[in-house]
Design a protein around this motif. Structure first.
Motif, short mmCIF file in Angstrom:
data_model
loop_
_atom_site.label_atom_id
_atom_site.label_comp_id
_atom_site.label_asym_id
_atom_site.label_seq_id
_atom_site.Cartn_x
_atom_site.Cartn_y
_atom_site.Cartn_z
N ASN A 1 0.68 -0.94 0.24
CA ASN A 1 0.30 0.49 0.30
C ASN A 1 0.79 1.23 0.19
OD1 ASN A 1 -1.66 1.68 0.99
ND2 ASN A 1 -3.68 0.35 0.80
N SER A 2 0.32 2.40 -1.11
CA SER A 2 1.46 3.24 -1.16
C SER A 2 1.38 4.23 0.31
CB SER A 2 0.48 4.84 -2.27
OG SER A 2 -0.13 4.36 -1.81
N HIS A 3 0.00 3.75 1.12
CA HIS A 3 0.23 4.73 2.43
C HIS A 3 0.88 4.64 4.05
CE1 HIS A 3 -1.36 6.77 6.34
NE2 HIS A 3 -1.88 7.54 5.21
N TYR A 4 1.84 5.09 3.81
CA TYR A 4 3.01 4.42 4.44
C TYR A 4 2.54 3.58 5.79
CZ TYR A 4 3.14 7.99 8.17
OH TYR A 4 3.38 9.25 8.98
N GLN A 5 1.45 4.39 7.05
CA GLN A 5 1.04 3.73 7.94
C GLN A 5 0.04 2.44 7.35
OE1 GLN A 5 -1.43 7.03 9.35
NE2 GLN A 5 0.10 7.84 10.45
N VAL A 6 -0.11 1.96 6.31
CA VAL A 6 -0.83 0.93 6.44
C VAL A 6 -0.15 -0.03 5.89
CG1 VAL A 6 -2.22 -0.50 4.52
CG2 VAL A 6 -3.12 2.23 5.19
N ALA A 7 1.03 0.68 5.67
CA ALA A 7 2.71 -0.99 5.20
C ALA A 7 3.31 -1.53 6.12
CB ALA A 7 2.57 -0.49 4.14
N LYS B 1 9.14 -7.79 -2.13
CA LYS B 1 10.57 -8.15 -3.28
C LYS B 1 10.17 -7.02 -4.04
CE LYS B 1 13.27 -9.45 -6.52
NZ LYS B 1 15.04 -9.77 -6.05
N GLN B 2 9.16 -6.40 -4.38
CA GLN B 2 8.59 -5.76 -4.64
C GLN B 2 8.11 -3.77 -3.75
OE1 GLN B 2 4.64 -4.74 -6.14
NE2 GLN B 2 4.50 -2.71 -6.72
N TYR C 1 9.81 0.92 -2.67
CA TYR C 1 9.07 1.57 -1.85
C TYR C 1 9.89 2.95 -1.16
CZ TYR C 1 5.13 2.13 1.44
OH TYR C 1 3.85 2.40 1.94
N TRP C 2 8.33 3.55 -0.98
CA TRP C 2 9.41 5.16 -0.93
C TRP C 2 9.56 5.54 0.61
CZ3 TRP C 2 6.42 8.89 2.43
CH2 TRP C 2 5.40 8.20 2.44
N ASN C 3 9.62 5.35 1.49
CA ASN C 3 9.03 5.43 2.73
C ASN C 3 10.13 4.46 3.55
OD1 ASN C 3 8.48 5.10 5.41
ND2 ASN C 3 7.93 6.62 5.27
N GLN C 4 11.05 4.96 3.75
CA GLN C 4 12.62 4.36 4.77
C GLN C 4 12.08 3.38 6.06
OE1 GLN C 4 15.71 4.44 3.16
NE2 GLN C 4 15.85 3.07 4.68
N ALA C 5 11.22 3.58 6.53
CA ALA C 5 10.99 3.01 7.56
C ALA C 5 10.00 1.65 7.16
CB ALA C 5 10.18 3.49 8.77
N VAL C 6 9.50 1.54 6.49
CA VAL C 6 8.46 0.55 5.88
C VAL C 6 10.00 -0.22 5.09
CG1 VAL C 6 6.99 -0.43 4.09
CG2 VAL C 6 6.60 1.67 5.43
N LEU C 7 10.79 0.20 4.39
CA LEU C 7 12.41 -0.39 3.84
C LEU C 7 12.19 -1.69 4.83
CD1 LEU C 7 12.57 -0.92 0.80
CD2 LEU C 7 13.88 1.52 1.31
#
Length: 147
Positions: free
Chosen positions: A21-27, A59-60, A65-71
């Motif tokens: 999900n592009s919303h970082y909080q969901v991810a 993998k994707q 992913y744009w957010n470093q914390a999620v990454l």
């Protein structure tokens, strides 16, 4: 355990979508599922079915992913999966590469088919039908001439 196995596939298909999900909080919240010991144990016991569902999403994420914390969370989960069952992770990686290769072939065949159709019918691609753009300098000259 039996109830979990009934809902496991659709649940983890949805979790895979939430991971991407592009919303970082969901991810981010989705990644936190692995912190729950009960869920972690369920995943570990059913990893033969769950890993292939989750692996493409991880993998994707790890690639773009744009957010470093999620990454970072994604990298941690992938590392945890590798430690759990490296052979299964490698099998998932191989399967994903095969699917991407097949998808690439399908896209290439589709492109060639359209090109053959356009050639056979004498149809020019839409880009060839567009009126060439006017250079900005010509616009300025025209505008000055109308004043």
């Amino acid at each position: 355990m039996a109830e979990f196995q009934k809902i496991m596939v659709p649940l983890f298909q949805h979790i895979a979508c939430c991971i991407n999900n592009s919303h970082y909080q969901v991810a981010e919240r989705t990644h936190s599922l692995w912190n729950n010991e009960h869920i972690f144990n369920l995943i570990m016991h059913n990893r033969q079915l769950i890993f292939p569902l989750i692996f493409p999403a991880l993998k994707q994420n790890s690639q773009n992913y744009w957010n470093q914390a999620v990454l970072n969370l994604t990298q941690n989960i992938r590392k945890m999966f590798c430690e759990m069952d490296e052979e299964l992770v490698l099998a998932c990686q191989h399967k994903l590469e095969e699917e991407n290769s097949q998808l690439s072939e399908v896209v290439q065949k589709r492109k060639l088919t359209w090109e053959r159709l356009e050639t056979t019918t004498g149809f020019k691609p839409v880009a060839a039908n567009i009126i060439p753009s006017v250079k900005p300098a010509a616009c300025v000259k025209w505008w000055l001439a109308t004043k």
